[in-house]
Design a protein around this motif. Sequence first.
Motif, PDB file in Angstrom:
ATOM      1  N   GLY A 485       0.825  -1.201   0.000  1.00 11.25           N
ATOM      2  CA  GLY A 485       0.000   0.000   0.000  1.00 11.25           C
ATOM      3  C   GLY A 485       0.856   1.246   0.000  1.00 11.25           C
ATOM      4  O   GLY A 485       1.593   1.503   0.958  1.00 11.25           O
ATOM      5  N   THR A 486       0.770   2.018  -1.075  1.00 13.13           N
ATOM      6  CA  THR A 486       1.605   3.215  -1.205  1.00 13.13           C
ATOM      7  C   THR A 486       1.333   4.215  -0.092  1.00 13.13           C
ATOM      8  O   THR A 486       2.263   4.774   0.504  1.00 13.13           O
ATOM      9  N   GLU A 487       0.062   4.440   0.223  1.00 11.57           N
ATOM     10  CA  GLU A 487      -0.275   5.427   1.243  1.00 11.57           C
ATOM     11  C   GLU A 487       0.227   4.997   2.616  1.00 11.57           C
ATOM     12  O   GLU A 487       0.710   5.824   3.403  1.00 11.57           O
ATOM     13  N   TYR A 488       0.106   3.712   2.917  1.00  8.06           N
ATOM     14  CA  TYR A 488       0.564   3.247   4.225  1.00  8.06           C
ATOM     15  C   TYR A 488       2.083   3.342   4.332  1.00  8.06           C
ATOM     16  O   TYR A 488       2.621   3.705   5.388  1.00  8.06           O
ATOM     17  N   LEU A 489       2.789   3.041   3.258  1.00  6.38           N
ATOM     18  CA  LEU A 489       4.249   3.169   3.274  1.00  6.38           C
ATOM     19  C   LEU A 489       4.667   4.632   3.412  1.00  6.38           C
ATOM     20  O   LEU A 489       5.663   4.940   4.076  1.00  6.38           O
TER      21      LEU A 489
END
Length: 564
Positions: A485-489
């Motif tokens: 997940g890009t946002e979580y990273l």
Amino acid sequence: MSIKLKPAVCIAWLPFGRVHLKPVIYATVIPVFRQPVQVSGDTSRRLNTSIAMRADTLRDIRIVKKITVTGDTERRVGHCGTVLVDTKRTLVKQSRILADTKIEIPHTLTYAEFKERGIRSFSVTLGELTLSDNIQLETVQPLSIGDSVQGRVLDYAFRFLVEETSQRGIVQSVKGTYSKDTLLYTSVHIYVERAKVSRYAAEIAAALGLRLHRLTDDFTPSQNFEGSGMTYHDFISALFGWTAKLPQRQINVFIRGDTLHIIQRGMEESVVDITHWPHAQPTIERKLVRSVWHSANNNLESGAHNEEDTAPIPFTGTISFKEISRTYYNGFLVRETNENGYSTYSYDGEYLAEKRTHNVDGSTSRTDYAYASTGRDVYLFKEWERTTEAVNDGKKHTEYDWEDWNREKGTERITYHAPLGYGWYATTVYVDGALEGSSLSQGKPGGKASQFTIEQSNLSLGAQYRGNGELPYSSLIDTEFPVVGTEYLRALTREIEWLNRRTQETVTVEIRARIRCGVSDIDHVVDFTERIRFEGHEYFLQSNTVELTPRLLRQTIKMVRWYG
């Protein structure tokens, strides 16, 4: 009464003679009543009830008589009288036990019974990032290995199995482990390739027979746990152990009673204030935390990423030289051309499914590949090749001469591969239905290359590593996180930045409870389900060691916060 006459004809037959017909008249008499018939009747019922009893006990007397008559109606006549009596009832408890289940009756300990049960001391350490608590006690009433012990110290309920004992004289030292020890070290079977952590947590709690209390981000792990064969203990560590890299959002997993708690720092639902609890002089340690190193050069791996981000991006493009060209998509060869013709390749996931070759002389070749899968591996099972002969019409055939694929003149070649065991494989070849030959080999047909070989292959073709190129620093924290997940990273990257140059303050304080007549003036054990307020600041619990003797109750609390 009426009489009806019914004429009829009777034919008599005589052999070898004449037939005489004689009229015969039959008279049928049927009585018919013209007037309706009425029947009347009555039913007489009489109930006589007489009960006489002499006793010194009052009873609830209920008389029910059942009277049955011939008819369409059934009646029940009842008489009920109610009196107040003293009732004694015996209840029978029924238990349903599975065949492979063992019921254990635990030794029950409470603080008031410590002296009577011969308990000289009891201690438990609640530690971060540990699923099981460290429980120890000293007793003069020996316990056996495997005994189940449960009890309560203040509001802390415990239940453990005796794991180790040490005897010296009449005093026995006991070390305990969780009663779920057998399940925690049992292999778990996972049949989903990827899911959110909330689903994994619910399945773990259900398997352990516990209720779930989860206060965490609902992230998605990047690992594929399917068929891993890991234990529940290893599975929990793989899901949440990586959070220790960012201590301000660390996730602690622990069992309390019949509940599995999964709590992320900062998401606790309550705060306990210990400022006014009787305590000794606290020990305070402070240090500067550095999480990034600033540099003028961008580091492509400075931000949070997962193991997929560290692998090279599979090559997509075309490599050509004169009449020879090869086109790749996501690291796979999809088309190849040379002076003799062209070939195309199609894939099923990561395995070659079909190869088609069309030559300039009109000959074709089409090969289908079939794979067999076992519990842990995939190997090439069958190759089915169909070829057509050259046309020899003097012209140069191209991919638009699709009629070449439909020519009947050609050969069919089928190759079978079978694993024999111990690394040996058998190969059998049939051409047009006739056995061509067979062979043995030790190399697995159609075997998948290692991840290192795949990455080196992609790099040799011109692949590049992923990178955002936005952060002008290098992280001093390992930034590879097993989540997707890009946002979580990106959120994890911001947490790394937030932690940089913060002051970490660790406070160790000893809480000493006053005991009067066996009752403590503190009735709470500080746990990971809450934050701690001390001297106006909020802290996160790192550990709490509870020591209990018939005369002493002490909690040694170690807590931490970051500020600045």
